[in-house]
Scaffold this motif. Structure first.
Motif, PDB file in Angstrom:
ATOM      1  N   LEU B 415       0.833  -1.206   0.000  1.00 54.04           N
ATOM      2  CA  LEU B 415       0.000   0.000   0.000  1.00 54.04           C
ATOM      3  C   LEU B 415       0.865   1.252   0.000  1.00 54.04           C
ATOM      4  CD1 LEU B 415      -2.503  -1.114   2.791  1.00 54.04           C
ATOM      5  CD2 LEU B 415      -2.831  -1.251   0.313  1.00 54.04           C
ATOM      6  N   THR B 416       1.866   1.264   0.891  1.00 54.59           N
ATOM      7  CA  THR B 416       2.597   2.519   1.079  1.00 54.59           C
ATOM      8  C   THR B 416       3.512   2.845  -0.092  1.00 54.59           C
ATOM      9  OG1 THR B 416       4.258   1.356   2.386  1.00 54.59           O
ATOM     10  CG2 THR B 416       2.495   2.442   3.594  1.00 54.59           C
ATOM     11  N   ILE B 417       3.970   1.845  -0.843  1.00 54.55           N
ATOM     12  CA  ILE B 417       4.826   2.198  -1.985  1.00 54.55           C
ATOM     13  C   ILE B 417       3.999   2.755  -3.136  1.00 54.55           C
ATOM     14  CG2 ILE B 417       6.653   0.553  -1.453  1.00 54.55           C
ATOM     15  CD1 ILE B 417       5.584  -1.214  -3.700  1.00 54.55           C
ATOM     16  N   ASN B 418       2.688   2.669  -3.016  1.00 57.96           N
ATOM     17  CA  ASN B 418       1.832   3.187  -4.084  1.00 57.96           C
ATOM     18  C   ASN B 418       0.968   4.335  -3.564  1.00 57.96           C
ATOM     19  OD1 ASN B 418       0.613   3.407  -6.569  1.00 57.96           O
ATOM     20  ND2 ASN B 418      -0.793   1.696  -6.237  1.00 57.96           N
ATOM     21  N   LYS B 419       1.548   5.170  -2.746  1.00 62.98           N
ATOM     22  CA  LYS B 419       0.895   6.378  -2.234  1.00 62.98           C
ATOM     23  C   LYS B 419      -0.193   6.117  -1.209  1.00 62.98           C
ATOM     24  CE  LYS B 419       0.816  10.319  -4.810  1.00 62.98           C
ATOM     25  NZ  LYS B 419       0.392  11.192  -5.909  1.00 62.98           N
ATOM     26  N   GLY B 420      -0.323   4.886  -0.724  1.00 58.44           N
ATOM     27  CA  GLY B 420      -1.201   4.646   0.407  1.00 58.44           C
ATOM     28  C   GLY B 420      -0.476   5.055   1.677  1.00 58.44           C
ATOM     29  N   SER B 421      -1.186   5.018   2.803  1.00 57.91           N
ATOM     30  CA  SER B 421      -0.501   5.373   4.050  1.00 57.91           C
ATOM     31  C   SER B 421      -1.006   4.494   5.181  1.00 57.91           C
ATOM     32  CB  SER B 421      -0.730   6.846   4.377  1.00 57.91           C
ATOM     33  OG  SER B 421      -2.105   7.066   4.617  1.00 57.91           O
ATOM     34  N   VAL B 422      -0.255   4.503   6.271  1.00 55.04           N
ATOM     35  CA  VAL B 422      -0.666   3.782   7.472  1.00 55.04           C
ATOM     36  C   VAL B 422      -0.713   4.777   8.627  1.00 55.04           C
ATOM     37  CG1 VAL B 422       0.267   1.548   6.759  1.00 55.04           C
ATOM     38  CG2 VAL B 422       1.741   3.164   7.983  1.00 55.04           C
ATOM     39  N   ALA B 423      -1.440   4.412   9.657  1.00 52.77           N
ATOM     40  CA  ALA B 423      -1.511   5.274  10.846  1.00 52.77           C
ATOM     41  C   ALA B 423      -1.517   4.383  12.076  1.00 52.77           C
ATOM     42  CB  ALA B 423      -2.767   6.129  10.799  1.00 52.77           C
ATOM     43  N   TYR B 424      -0.962   4.918  13.152  1.00 49.89           N
ATOM     44  CA  TYR B 424      -0.892   4.117  14.376  1.00 49.89           C
ATOM     45  C   TYR B 424      -2.294   3.928  14.948  1.00 49.89           C
ATOM     46  CZ  TYR B 424       0.435   2.282  18.865  1.00 49.89           C
ATOM     47  OH  TYR B 424       0.555   1.465  19.943  1.00 49.89           O
ATOM     48  N   ASP B 425      -2.566   2.693  15.343  1.00 50.61           N
ATOM     49  CA  ASP B 425      -3.865   2.359  15.899  1.00 50.61           C
ATOM     50  C   ASP B 425      -3.638   1.828  17.314  1.00 50.61           C
ATOM     51  OD1 ASP B 425      -6.769   1.455  15.744  1.00 50.61           O
ATOM     52  OD2 ASP B 425      -5.738  -0.451  16.069  1.00 50.61           O
ATOM     53  N   ALA B 426      -4.189   2.526  18.288  1.00 48.50           N
ATOM     54  CA  ALA B 426      -3.880   2.196  19.684  1.00 48.50           C
ATOM     55  C   ALA B 426      -4.472   0.848  20.100  1.00 48.50           C
ATOM     56  CB  ALA B 426      -4.396   3.301  20.598  1.00 48.50           C
ATOM     57  N   HIS B 427      -5.582   0.465  19.513  1.00 44.00           N
ATOM     58  CA  HIS B 427      -6.228  -0.790  19.901  1.00 44.00           C
ATOM     59  C   HIS B 427      -5.363  -1.999  19.529  1.00 44.00           C
ATOM     60  CE1 HIS B 427      -9.357  -3.709  20.692  1.00 44.00           C
ATOM     61  NE2 HIS B 427      -9.263  -4.156  19.443  1.00 44.00           N
ATOM     62  N   THR B 428      -4.904  -2.017  18.306  1.00 42.55           N
ATOM     63  CA  THR B 428      -4.078  -3.149  17.885  1.00 42.55           C
ATOM     64  C   THR B 428      -2.600  -2.907  18.211  1.00 42.55           C
ATOM     65  OG1 THR B 428      -3.845  -2.132  15.724  1.00 42.55           O
ATOM     66  CG2 THR B 428      -5.578  -3.783  15.961  1.00 42.55           C
ATOM     67  N   GLY B 429      -2.248  -1.670  18.516  1.00 41.79           N
ATOM     68  CA  GLY B 429      -0.846  -1.351  18.803  1.00 41.79           C
ATOM     69  C   GLY B 429       0.024  -1.426  17.564  1.00 41.79           C
ATOM     70  N   SER B 430      -0.598  -1.274  16.393  1.00 42.91           N
ATOM     71  CA  SER B 430       0.217  -1.371  15.177  1.00 42.91           C
ATOM     72  C   SER B 430      -0.201  -0.313  14.158  1.00 42.91           C
ATOM     73  CB  SER B 430       0.109  -2.779  14.578  1.00 42.91           C
ATOM     74  OG  SER B 430      -1.239  -3.072  14.310  1.00 42.91           O
ATOM     75  N   PHE B 431       0.539  -0.259  13.087  1.00 38.82           N
ATOM     76  CA  PHE B 431       0.260   0.702  12.028  1.00 38.82           C
ATOM     77  C   PHE B 431      -0.690   0.054  11.020  1.00 38.82           C
ATOM     78  CE2 PHE B 431       4.323   1.933  13.831  1.00 38.82           C
ATOM     79  CZ  PHE B 431       4.135   3.291  14.034  1.00 38.82           C
ATOM     80  N   LEU B 432      -1.915   0.497  11.027  1.00 34.34           N
ATOM     81  CA  LEU B 432      -2.929  -0.096  10.142  1.00 34.34           C
ATOM     82  C   LEU B 432      -3.098   0.767   8.888  1.00 34.34           C
ATOM     83  CD1 LEU B 432      -5.782  -1.260  12.575  1.00 34.34           C
ATOM     84  CD2 LEU B 432      -3.817  -2.541  11.705  1.00 34.34           C
ATOM     85  N   PRO B 433      -3.592   0.134   7.816  1.00 40.00           N
ATOM     86  CA  PRO B 433      -3.829   0.907   6.586  1.00 40.00           C
ATOM     87  C   PRO B 433      -4.718   2.101   6.866  1.00 40.00           C
ATOM     88  CG  PRO B 433      -4.118  -1.426   6.176  1.00 40.00           C
ATOM     89  CD  PRO B 433      -3.913  -1.277   7.649  1.00 40.00           C
ATOM     90  N   ASP B 434      -4.319   3.246   6.318  1.00 39.34           N
ATOM     91  CA  ASP B 434      -5.114   4.459   6.513  1.00 39.34           C
ATOM     92  C   ASP B 434      -5.691   4.871   5.165  1.00 39.34           C
ATOM     93  OD1 ASP B 434      -6.167   6.724   7.630  1.00 39.34           O
ATOM     94  OD2 ASP B 434      -4.315   7.879   7.487  1.00 39.34           O
ATOM     95  N   LYS B 435      -4.873   5.545   4.363  1.00 34.26           N
ATOM     96  CA  LYS B 435      -5.336   5.923   3.018  1.00 34.26           C
ATOM     97  C   LYS B 435      -4.939   4.814   2.044  1.00 34.26           C
ATOM     98  CE  LYS B 435      -3.841   9.075   0.053  1.00 34.26           C
ATOM     99  NZ  LYS B 435      -2.677   9.836  -0.170  1.00 34.26           N
ATOM    100  N   LEU B 436      -5.899   4.384   1.246  1.00 34.63           N
ATOM    101  CA  LEU B 436      -5.581   3.313   0.285  1.00 34.63           C
ATOM    102  C   LEU B 436      -5.305   3.899  -1.089  1.00 34.63           C
ATOM    103  CD1 LEU B 436      -8.268   0.609   1.155  1.00 34.63           C
ATOM    104  CD2 LEU B 436      -5.886   0.742   1.885  1.00 34.63           C
ATOM    105  N   PRO B 437      -4.437   3.254  -1.862  1.00 34.69           N
ATOM    106  CA  PRO B 437      -4.247   3.701  -3.246  1.00 34.69           C
ATOM    107  C   PRO B 437      -5.544   3.512  -4.038  1.00 34.69           C
ATOM    108  CG  PRO B 437      -2.533   2.153  -2.582  1.00 34.69           C
ATOM    109  CD  PRO B 437      -3.574   2.125  -1.525  1.00 34.69           C
ATOM    110  N   GLU B 438      -5.593   4.176  -5.172  1.00 33.55           N
ATOM    111  CA  GLU B 438      -6.775   4.101  -6.018  1.00 33.55           C
ATOM    112  C   GLU B 438      -7.064   2.659  -6.439  1.00 33.55           C
ATOM    113  OE1 GLU B 438      -8.307   6.724  -9.825  1.00 33.55           O
ATOM    114  OE2 GLU B 438      -6.221   6.160  -9.655  1.00 33.55           O
ATOM    115  N   ASN B 439      -8.340   2.307  -6.440  1.00 34.04           N
ATOM    116  CA  ASN B 439      -8.772   0.965  -6.851  1.00 34.04           C
ATOM    117  C   ASN B 439      -7.991  -0.151  -6.155  1.00 34.04           C
ATOM    118  OD1 ASN B 439     -10.722   2.044  -8.459  1.00 34.04           O
ATOM    119  ND2 ASN B 439      -9.516   1.902 -10.341  1.00 34.04           N
TER     120      ASN B 439
END
Lengths: 408, 973
Positions: B415-439
């Motif tokens: 995801l992140t190499i194609n302009k997607g992003s991740v964000a820290y999620d306190a519940h899982t304690g990990s970086f979950l997908p945030d913004k997804l690339p197109e399609n």
């Protein structure tokens, strides 16, 4: 958590002051070098270097760190020669190991026409006192045994331009070393601070607005790499003949010593070298279309593999590990624009370097600092005036026509 | 196989089929299905290599190539991931980065010198005195790098490439990926499913724990896999590792061949309308002292060694984990006879109660709220210190296996190499997908899900979403699928990032680069306070594991150390290739896509020596005499035949075509007549010559023109671009490949051509600059131009490409009696130079304008209807005396300088030599050069500085052009 006591390399974080003697937009190599020489040579230390991101986050940290002084024209060669001579000097002055690996550059030639082009560069270099030699293919093979000098490739190797004074450095070390030097003289480096406006009054620079506040200053240098043309156009209304294109570079997994020189090839559009870490770092031409992204593409790295495995066939057994993109700000003659005090008093620009910005940063910093400090256009920089494009006097830094886009 | 457990239903090896490898010249027996590392592990190998900087022993840690621990040299190829590479009979394996052996490495003492090597120490050392650096650098080069590659190495095997297109590409063949593929395929879409392992099933495949219907997960996975494999709409690519994801649904990968396949590796470039990323999770490395000591491994690694490969990973195990997968592994290991000394669990709540019960029923010691603080053992693990997070209640347990795993972290690189992003999620304690690339859609554990039903439901949803991306209206189904997922358990609670009270001196945050917690602190204190800068300063994450180990821990440790919010940091940028890929695989078949003229084969037969020139392959010489004396002299005295097919050839027609021509060509195009050719040129906006050629009128508003070979590809766009705002009505046809060109030159040329044409071609009927259509050989329609590029009587015959060979043969036959001979590009080069005719690119450079090469006479200044491109610049340049001008040179001495030598005065370069040769046609050494205006007058003497001349300049006179036949009598004859 307990912290161990160590000094930050480029000084503790400081608040942005409301005025500086000079503001440099862009915390890359050219900006930092200019700030360094402003302090070292001219005693101007009340300088702010501001960067939207982090120092060295743009082209400074994205290039393949190759240095050389075998440019094509006599206006360019001396500037690059001086840049080359400055690496050991700066290593000492900054007391920071810039890791200059003076391994020499081997620029492969794959046709009779290329040999002619090489001879022009070489005789120019020799005439100007820069070491450079034309080698035949046997000599090339002796220098770099991994090369394939047989006829069974698309562009068989005819010979090479061998330039012993060139080599590679650790590009990040240059950024950090210069930052250390700037901070050592009392200059301020403001990271994650974005320029939002450059203001003029009666044809003179008055102030710079940033995301962290406004700065009164009589002098501004824009040395923001790929973003310079846009900043200068949008904030000062000066349109530059610059096209910005993505250029990519990549590394293989690390290896014990294999290549002893920088090896490049115009016909194959490839240059490569082995870093001190052991990776083969390699890059090539730019993407075929202008854009401001630093995204990588699938085909570029494939091309790179196709080309490298032709003339360095052993590399077929290596794996690519990482590819990244950066911006190249290209001018119509592949020579930079270094100008100032024209149009607007107190405004200086250092841009249009394309992919030559790394190798030139030291001497450019020195002369731009002189220009900013004295308001006298140094002879060394005069050929790089913006006005040359108005006068249709291109510099001839590239033999062939360039056309990045119809809309240049 | 004595050392294997062979009765497990989850096994992926075939114990009846032996595979033999050699390591240290000792044979190791593995079995079919093994990777190199598992075969060696089964044979007792525990140390696979030594680390980059400290030469610490390194062992099997993950089985997914997350670090360089098990990178080995296999069959002379360095840095192979032995834990992923299927073992094959006869492989020869060597360890890397050792002096001695992996067991006994003479450089292992370096591990004790870490105090001398703080983060970035090399920037502060070895440069004083300056003379020290070159010596130190040599040692650094030797010490750096992992594997070794011979300069004589040649890759063997076939490397191939395919470029499939599909509607949906699913990345990851685990439960959610399989379900996504099925749900999309059931909508009638074509699906490609990529899986890096040799089989489908993901993290179900080795798990024996049962779902709510008492079906073990591995069985559930296999049922899904069967459905997927049987579905005609799904193309399953196992053994296929993801390389990159790009915009517009481009996905690249490579597939490893197997013994049954015809290829070694195959590069795959997939164009999909929608991409589903179902790459699951890897484990978060647990941080403690000596956390990479051989014997320490992740839960999935130990679990799979047992259940997939039938290997007991150790005798006595301690577990230090933070998630249920660790407990499952402990149960399976226990049940196969591993002594579980203790399980320390970071968690105090949130465990699966069934698992806790199962542990209790087996009397396995379980310590919630505890973790590993230090591993003991000089080379191999001998024990571990467990304790609470605050360092209290420490105890040391002897063991030879420490299963250490802090939790899970999503594999978000696609995801992140194609302009997607991740964000820290306190519940899982990990970086979950945030913004997804197109399609792009996501499914499964990458979302933090852990419940099997939820994972598969997310796969179903993603499959439907992908269908929607492909334009299918599935709104009702989508809503149902969303609801179904919402009713199932959501993301599992994960552990927070923790680290015990350790010095961090040997707590490794990145194994590949030997980066410790202490190094990270040093970097932060030096001002490198964000992960991207720390990465650059400490190299963490830049090794062959490509961030697999530090990706999760580095940003979170950075936040913890600086007391900043975890939400404020993010992992460093991932970069493709996500899996390291051979250059040979990327290169694939490495086609050379060159163009051949219709005469290619014939010229080859005739001894032509070919060169690649731009897109073409052309015959440059016809003998080993590279001066081409015979070719040149034959043109001057008899007749030569030349293949000029690469010339650009264009027809332009329509009511406004003349206006378009007037815009781009410098001449007055109204003067172009039927039956005559006109030589003209094009300039760019700077007045620089970009092209020259001839043009003739074919009919009313209908013209034919030629361009230089190199420029042909850009011509149509150039003309369209420069007429884009004027609404001109004209058409262009690129005829470059449709017509071949034969150039017949020499005093006998007319005699040859007379024999084969049906009309009068006397000098009166077809004079110099004339053009005329003929029929050759009774029925081949050609048209012929009288030109004089080489300075002789010369015919340029344009022939439909398919007739080229026939016409060529007729001319050769007709020319026998007149001494006809081939001549190549170099002979033409010499001939035209003697005549003073330029070749663009040779007698011009980027900045050379029309006036500089004395073609100003072509320029028509007044064009009422069209402003010629470049005319403004030309008007300016007329006032500029210093420009480089084309001149003729004649050497004063007998030495021929090389093309490209510079022309100098005492201090400056004043020009350069373009082409210079010993002439066979006129006396002496003559050539063309570009020199500054003041030197350009005939009669001046120039000094040539040749490379290696050591200041001994060669003298030449500037002389009028042309050298040969100045009156043009021969070409007009």
């Amino acid at each position: 958590m307990e912290k161990t006591q160590q000094k930050p390399l480029w000084g503790p974080k400081k608040p942005l002051k409301s005025s500086y003697d000079a503001v440099i937009v862009g915390g890359g190599l050219h900006g930092l070098a200019t700030a360094y020489f402003l302090a070292r040579d001219h005693g101007i230390t009340d300088v702010a270097v501001i960067d939207k991101n982090f120092i060295g986050y743009g082209g400074a940290g994205r290039n393949t760190a190759i240095v050389r002084a075998n440019q094509r024209t006599q206006e360019n060669v001396p500037l690059y020669k001086e840049a080359l001579d400055l690496w050991p000097v700066l290593t000492k002055e900054l007391d920071f190991n810039l890791m200059f690996n003076n391994c020499g550059n081997l620029n492969l030639m794959h046709s009779e026409a290329a040999m002619k082009a090489a001879r022009m560069n070489i005789s120019t270099a020799q005439f100007l006192g820069v070491e450079s030699h034309l080698l035949d293919k046997k000599q090339v093979k002796d220098l770099e045994p991994a090369l394939n000098v047989s006829e069974d490739i698309v562009y068989p190797i005819h010979g090479a331009m061998f330039h012993p004074p060139g080599g590679i450095l650790r590009h990040d070390a240059v950024v950090w070393g210069l930052a250390k030097g700037v901070a050592g003289y009392g200059g301020d480096i403001h990271q994650q601070t974005e320029v939002t406006a450059i203001n003029t009054e009666k044809g003179k620079i008055a102030s710079v607005d940033t995301s962290a506040g406004s700065i009164k200053t009589p002098k501004v240098l824009v040395a923001a790499g790929g973003y310079s043309a846009a900043i200068i156009n949008m904030m000062l209304g000066i349109r530059l003949p610059i096209s910005v294109l993505t250029i990519q570079a990549m590394v293989t997994q690390p290896l014990k010593p294999l290549l002893d020189h920088v090896v490049s090839s115009g016909a194959y559009h490839v240059y490569c070298n082995q870093t001190l870490k052991g990776e083969i770092a390699t890059g090539a031409h730019m993407d075929a279309w202008p854009n401001y992204t630093t995204l990588t593409t699938a085909h570029y790295i494939k091309h790179q593999a196709e080309a490298l495995t032709q003339f360095l066939p052993c590399l077929a057994g290596l794996k690519f590990m990482r590819i990244w993109g950066g911006l190249a700000d290209m001018t119509p003659d592949m020579a930079p624009i270094m100008d100032g005090n024209d149009h607007i008093r107190g405004f200086f620009m250092d841009c249009g370097w394309g992919y030559f910005g790394f190798k030139s940063c030291t001497s450019t910093g020195k002369y731009m600092a002189e220009f900013m400090a004295t308001d006298e256009y140094p002879e060394m920089l005069k050929p790089f005036t913006l006005r040359r494009y108005e006068q249709h006097r291109l510099m001839g830094e590239t033999p062939a026509l360039v056309n990045y886009s119809p809309d240049n | 196989m004595m050392n294997r457990i062979t009765n497990l239903p989850t096994l992926k090896i075939d114990p009846s089929k032996a595979v033999s490898l050699k390591y240290h010249d000792i044979p190791y027996q593995g079995c079919a299905g093994d990777t190199v590392a598992t075969a060696l592990y089964a044979g007792g190998v525990r140390i696979f290599g030594r680390s980059l900087k400290y030469h610490r022993p390194r062992g099997l840690y993950s089985l997914d190539g997350e670090c360089s621990n098990t990178c080995m040299e296999i069959d002379a190829i360095p840095n192979e991931r032995s834990e992923n590479l299927p073992a094959r009979d006869g492989m020869v394996v060597r360890e890397q980065n050792v002096k001695g052996s992996a067991e006994h490495d003479k450089l292992s003492f370096i591990d004790k010198l870490d105090w001398a090597m703080p983060a970035g120490f090399y920037y502060h050392t070895m440069h004083k005195p300056a003379a020290l650096w070159p010596l130190a650098m040599k040692q650094i080069r030797k010490a750096a790098g992992l594997g070794r590659l011979s300069p004589d190495f040649r890759q063997t095997g076939r490397f191939d490439e395919i470029f499939p297109s599909t509607e949906v590409c699913v990345i990851g063949g685990g439960p959610s990926g399989m379900q996504a593929a099925l749900s999309a395929a059931e909508q009638g879409l074509r699906v490609i499913l990529l899986e890096a392992r040799p089989w489908l099933g993901g993290f179900y495949d080795y798990r024996t724990v049962q779902d709510d219907h008492a079906v073990p997960l591995y069985e559930r996975g296999r049922k899904l896999a069967e459905k997927v494999s049987a579905h005609p709409g799904i193309r399953v690519l196992t053994h296929t590792s993801l390389v990159g994801t790009y915009n517009n649904g481009l996905v690249t990968a490579f597939r490893r061949g197997s013994s049954e396949d015809s290829f070694a590796e195959r590069y795959i470039e997939i164009r999909a309308k929608s991409v589903v990323v179902a790459t699951g999770c890897i484990e978060r490395p647990l941080l403690f002292e000596n956390n990479e000591r051989p014997g320490v491994m992740q839960a999935g690694c130990a679990h799979r060694l047992l259940n997939t490969f039938g290997i007991l990973p150790g005798k006595t195990a301690v577990f230090a984990v933070g998630h249920d997968l660790g407990l499952e592994a402990a149960l399976d290991l226990h049940d196969q006879g591993v002594n579980i000394a203790c399980i320390a669990d970071l968690r105090t709540e949130g465990q699966n109660p069934d698992l806790l019960k199962a542990l209790e029923s087996r009397d396995i010691t379980y310590q919630p709220g505890q973790t590993a603080l230090e591993a003991h053992g000089k080379k191999l693990l001998t024990g571990v210190v467990l304790g609470s997070m605050d360092g209290s209640s420490q105890k040391t347990l002897p063991c030879d296996l420490l299963v250490a795993s802090a939790g899970l972290t999503p594999v978000s690189g696609p995801l992140t190499i194609n302009k997607g992003s991740v964000a820290y999620d306190a519940h899982t304690g990990s970086f979950l997908p945030d913004k997804l690339p197109e399609n792009t859609r996501v499914a499964g554990r990458i979302l933090g899900l852990g419940d099997p039903e939820a994972i598969e439901a997310s796969g179903h949803l993603a499959g439907l979403q992908a269908a929607q991306d492909c334009g299918l209206d599935s709104a009702a189904d989508l809503q149902k699928a969303e609801q179904a997922l919402a009713e199932l358990p959501g993301p599992e609670k994960g552990t927070d990032f923790v680290i015990g009270p350790v010095s961090g001196r040997k707590s490794f945050i990145c194994f590949d680069e030997d980066t410790t917690i202490k190094n990270i602190k040093q970097a932060i204190n030096k001002g490198f306070d964000v992960p991207e800068l720390i990465k650059r300063f400490t190299s963490a994450g830049t090794g062959p594991g490509q961030g697999g180990i530090p990706d999760h821990n580095l940003p979170l440790f950075t936040a913890l150390y600086q007391g900043s919010a975890q939400e404020s940091v993010r992992p460093t940028n991932r970069r493709p290739p996500l899996t390291p890929i051979f250059l040979s695989t990327y290169a694939g078949r490495n086609h050379d896509m060159a163009k051949r003229t219709p005469m290619h084969d014939r010229q080859k037969q005739d001894g032509g020596i070919f060169r690649r020139l731009g897109v073409w392959r052309r015959a440059r010489y016809f003998s080993e005499d590279l001066s081409c004396r015979q070719e040149v002299e034959n043109v001057r005295s008899n007749v030569g035949i030349f293949d000029g097919s690469t010339l650009g050839k264009f027809r332009i027609h329509g009511p406004d075509c003349l206006k378009a021509l007037d815009r781009v060509f410098v001449s007055d195009m109204h003067k172009v007549k039927q039956g005559r050719i006109k030589y003209t040129a094009m300039c760019n906006e700077d007045g620089c010559v970009i092209d020259d050629g001839v043009i003739t009128k074919m009919g009313e508003n209908d013209y034919f023109f030629t361009t230089s070979t190199g420029r042909a590809g850009a011509t149509v766009e150039w003309i369209r671009y420069h007429t884009r705002y004027e609404g001109r009505d004209f058409h262009m046809v690129n005829l470059t490949d449709a017509f071949g060109v034969i150039n017949l030159s020499g005093p006998n040329a007319r005699k040859v051509i007379e024999k084969v044409v049906d009309q009068d071609i006397s000098n009166e009927a077809l004079p110099f600059s004339g053009v005329k259509g003929f029929s050759i050989g009774q029925n081949v329609e050609v048209f012929v131009m009288r030109l004089g590029f080489v300075g002789e009587l010369s015919y340029e015959i344009h022939v439909p490409s398919s007739y080229m060979e026939s016409v060529w043969d007729l001319l050769l036959e007709a020319g026998q009696e007149f001494g006809i001979m081939n001549f190549g590009v170099e002979a033409q080069n010499v001939l035209r130079m003697e005549k003073g005719h330029i070749i663009l690119g040779q007698e011009s450079e980027q900045r050379t304008n029309l006036l500089d090469v004395h073609l100003g006479f072509l320029w028509h200044r007044d064009k009422p209807e069209a402003k010629t491109v470049g005319s403004l610049a030309l008007k300016q340049a007329e006032q500029d005396p210093d420009r480089l001008k084309l001149v003729g040179l004649k050497m004063q001495e007998a030495k021929v300088p090389g093309d490209g030598c510079v022309i100098v005065d005492e201090s400056r370069i004043r020009g350069y030599v373009c082409t210079i040769r010993k002439s066979f046609s006129v006396d002496g050494i003559v050539g063309l050069a570009l020199v500054e205006g003041p030197l350009a007058k005939p009669g001046s003497v120039v000094s040539i500085y040749e490379d290696e001349c050591k200041g001994n300049l060669l003298k030449a006179d500037v002389v009028p052009l042309p050298f040969y036949d100045p009156e043009g009598a021969r070409m007009k004859a």
